[in-house]
Design a protein around this motif. Structure first.
Motif, PDB file in Angstrom:
ATOM      1  N   LEU A   1       0.822  -1.214   0.000  1.00 33.83           N
ATOM      2  CA  LEU A   1       0.000   0.000   0.000  1.00 33.83           C
ATOM      3  C   LEU A   1       0.854   1.262   0.000  1.00 33.83           C
ATOM      4  N   ALA A   2       2.105   1.156   0.418  1.00 34.00           N
ATOM      5  CA  ALA A   2       3.009   2.306   0.329  1.00 34.00           C
ATOM      6  C   ALA A   2       3.212   2.724  -1.124  1.00 34.00           C
TER       7      ALA A   2
ATOM      8  N   ALA B   1       1.922   7.065  -5.092  1.00 28.19           N
ATOM      9  CA  ALA B   1       1.219   7.573  -6.269  1.00 28.19           C
ATOM     10  C   ALA B   1       0.214   8.658  -5.877  1.00 28.19           C
ATOM     11  N   LEU B   2      -0.451   8.447  -4.755  1.00 27.43           N
ATOM     12  CA  LEU B   2      -1.462   9.404  -4.309  1.00 27.43           C
ATOM     13  C   LEU B   2      -0.848  10.671  -3.713  1.00 27.43           C
TER      14      LEU B   2
ATOM     15  N   PHE C   1     -11.268  -2.777  -1.395  1.00 25.36           N
ATOM     16  CA  PHE C   1     -10.505  -3.464  -0.351  1.00 25.36           C
ATOM     17  C   PHE C   1     -10.116  -2.519   0.781  1.00 25.36           C
ATOM     18  N   ILE C   2      -9.880  -1.255   0.450  1.00 23.09           N
ATOM     19  CA  ILE C   2      -9.296  -0.349   1.431  1.00 23.09           C
ATOM     20  C   ILE C   2     -10.260  -0.040   2.564  1.00 23.09           C
ATOM     21  N   TYR C   3     -11.542  -0.233   2.332  1.00 23.14           N
ATOM     22  CA  TYR C   3     -12.538  -0.070   3.406  1.00 23.14           C
ATOM     23  C   TYR C   3     -12.189  -0.979   4.582  1.00 23.14           C
ATOM     24  N   ALA C   4     -11.921  -2.248   4.292  1.00 18.43           N
ATOM     25  CA  ALA C   4     -11.572  -3.175   5.365  1.00 18.43           C
ATOM     26  C   ALA C   4     -10.230  -2.812   5.993  1.00 18.43           C
ATOM     27  N   TRP C   5      -9.271  -2.393   5.172  1.00 21.75           N
ATOM     28  CA  TRP C   5      -7.953  -2.017   5.696  1.00 21.75           C
ATOM     29  C   TRP C   5      -8.078  -0.956   6.780  1.00 21.75           C
ATOM     30  N   PHE C   6      -8.909   0.043   6.541  1.00 23.90           N
ATOM     31  CA  PHE C   6      -9.025   1.129   7.506  1.00 23.90           C
ATOM     32  C   PHE C   6     -10.014   0.856   8.632  1.00 23.90           C
ATOM     33  N   GLU C   7     -10.904  -0.097   8.448  1.00 20.86           N
ATOM     34  CA  GLU C   7     -11.925  -0.337   9.467  1.00 20.86           C
ATOM     35  C   GLU C   7     -11.639  -1.560  10.329  1.00 20.86           C
ATOM     36  N   MET C   8     -10.703  -2.408   9.934  1.00 27.26           N
ATOM     37  CA  MET C   8     -10.355  -3.562  10.759  1.00 27.26           C
ATOM     38  C   MET C   8      -9.569  -3.125  11.999  1.00 27.26           C
TER      39      MET C   8
ATOM     40  N   ILE D   1      -6.635  -3.311  13.405  1.00 25.34           N
ATOM     41  CA  ILE D   1      -5.235  -3.642  13.184  1.00 25.34           C
ATOM     42  C   ILE D   1      -4.387  -2.389  13.395  1.00 25.34           C
ATOM     43  N   GLN D   2      -3.081  -2.592  13.579  1.00 23.38           N
ATOM     44  CA  GLN D   2      -2.149  -1.484  13.706  1.00 23.38           C
ATOM     45  C   GLN D   2      -1.593  -1.161  12.324  1.00 23.38           C
ATOM     46  N   ARG D   3      -2.127  -0.127  11.707  1.00 22.75           N
ATOM     47  CA  ARG D   3      -1.736   0.233  10.348  1.00 22.75           C
ATOM     48  C   ARG D   3      -0.525   1.167  10.336  1.00 22.75           C
ATOM     49  N   PRO D   4       0.340   1.013   9.346  1.00 23.85           N
ATOM     50  CA  PRO D   4       1.413   1.993   9.175  1.00 23.85           C
ATOM     51  C   PRO D   4       0.833   3.335   8.736  1.00 23.85           C
ATOM     52  N   ASP D   5       1.574   4.382   8.967  1.00 27.20           N
ATOM     53  CA  ASP D   5       1.122   5.727   8.598  1.00 27.20           C
ATOM     54  C   ASP D   5       1.296   5.925   7.087  1.00 27.20           C
ATOM     55  N   LEU D   6       0.173   5.980   6.399  1.00 27.82           N
ATOM     56  CA  LEU D   6       0.167   6.216   4.955  1.00 27.82           C
ATOM     57  C   LEU D   6      -0.800   7.381   4.701  1.00 27.82           C
ATOM     58  N   PRO D   7      -0.332   8.607   4.880  1.00 26.48           N
ATOM     59  CA  PRO D   7      -1.241   9.756   4.910  1.00 26.48           C
ATOM     60  C   PRO D   7      -1.965  10.019   3.597  1.00 26.48           C
ATOM     61  N   HIS D   8      -1.330   9.776   2.479  1.00 27.75           N
ATOM     62  CA  HIS D   8      -1.976  10.050   1.196  1.00 27.75           C
ATOM     63  C   HIS D   8      -3.042   8.995   0.896  1.00 27.75           C
ATOM     64  N   LEU D   9      -2.770   7.779   1.299  1.00 27.82           N
ATOM     65  CA  LEU D   9      -3.775   6.719   1.177  1.00 27.82           C
ATOM     66  C   LEU D   9      -4.976   7.031   2.071  1.00 27.82           C
ATOM     67  N   ALA D  10      -4.703   7.494   3.282  1.00 30.07           N
ATOM     68  CA  ALA D  10      -5.780   7.838   4.204  1.00 30.07           C
ATOM     69  C   ALA D  10      -6.614   8.993   3.672  1.00 30.07           C
ATOM     70  N   ALA D  11      -5.976   9.984   3.066  1.00 29.78           N
ATOM     71  CA  ALA D  11      -6.712  11.118   2.497  1.00 29.78           C
ATOM     72  C   ALA D  11      -7.575  10.662   1.322  1.00 29.78           C
TER      73      ALA D  11
END
Length: 206
Positions: free
Chosen positions: A139-140, A145-146, A167-174, A176-186
């Motif tokens: 995802l990095a 790219a973002l 897929f990213i809905y589950a990534w952010f809502e599960m 889990i301890q996610r790495p900091d990916l600010p552009h993906l989060a935005a």
């Protein structure tokens, strides 16, 4: 009317439901697969010999493979917007669509199933941990790219955002301890503002 077969908590089905919502096509959602069963019936296998979800029927055409369905719906009903007419822009969208399926989905499946669909006593914690690390590494690439454009498709939302967005809905809502990916989060925050995303993707994870 467009018919969509598949359980709504499948990421591959979410792609198609979201796409249908984006193009504004009236559709009937028929839940099959998983706990609903039905994918091994002769009638279903006649539409999709793989016995998997999703499947659509549109104007008499049965079609399977989620990314192919997204391409088809966007080309037929959103040519020039969700389906870019420019060949270079279209290739940029298709790149991310195919990367999601060929590279990210298999890794993420271990994380998702291990975290949400496996009883705690049966979990392979090492496999889950490895899938979390590798998912973050992959995802990095999207995050980078973002950092240069608001959408994976480019300056405008298009079909290239749909597979990973599902897929990213589950990534952010599960949990889990996610790495900091600010552009993906935005990007995820932008997707969440889309009514079609809310209706097609943001449903119960399990």
């Amino acid at each position: 009317m467009l018919k969509i077969w598949g359980r709504r908590n499948s990421s591959n089905v979410r792609k198609v439901l979201w796409c249908a919502e984006e193009i504004g096509a009236p559709y009937e959602s028929i839940e099959v697969g998983g706990a609903f069963g039905g994918t091994q019936s002769p009638e279903y296998r006649a539409m999709n010999p793989n016995g998997l979800v999703p499947v659509i029927e549109d104007q008499g055409l049965p079609l399977w493979e989620s990314n192919t369905i997204v391409r088809y719906l966007c080309a037929r009903y959103a040519l020039g917007t969700l389906y870019p007419e420019d060949v270079v822009a279209r290739a940029q969208s298709e790149k991310w669509m195919d990367w999601t399926t060929s590279t990210f989905a298999g890794v993420f499946r271990d994380l998702f199933w291990g975290t949400l669909r496996t009883a705690p006593a049966d979990r392979d914690e090492a496999r889950i941990a490895a899938a979390l690390v590798r998912s973050g590494e992959l995802l990095a690439m999207a995050d980078e790219a973002l950092s240069r454009q608001p959408y994976l498709s480019g300056e405008q939302f298009a079909m290239g955002d749909i597979p990973l967005g599902a897929f990213i809905y589950a990534w952010f809502e599960m949990p889990i301890q996610r790495p900091d990916l600010p552009h993906l989060a935005a990007w995820y925050e932008r997707l969440k503002q889309r009514p079609a995303y809310q209706r097609g993707v943001m449903t119960a994870l399990t």
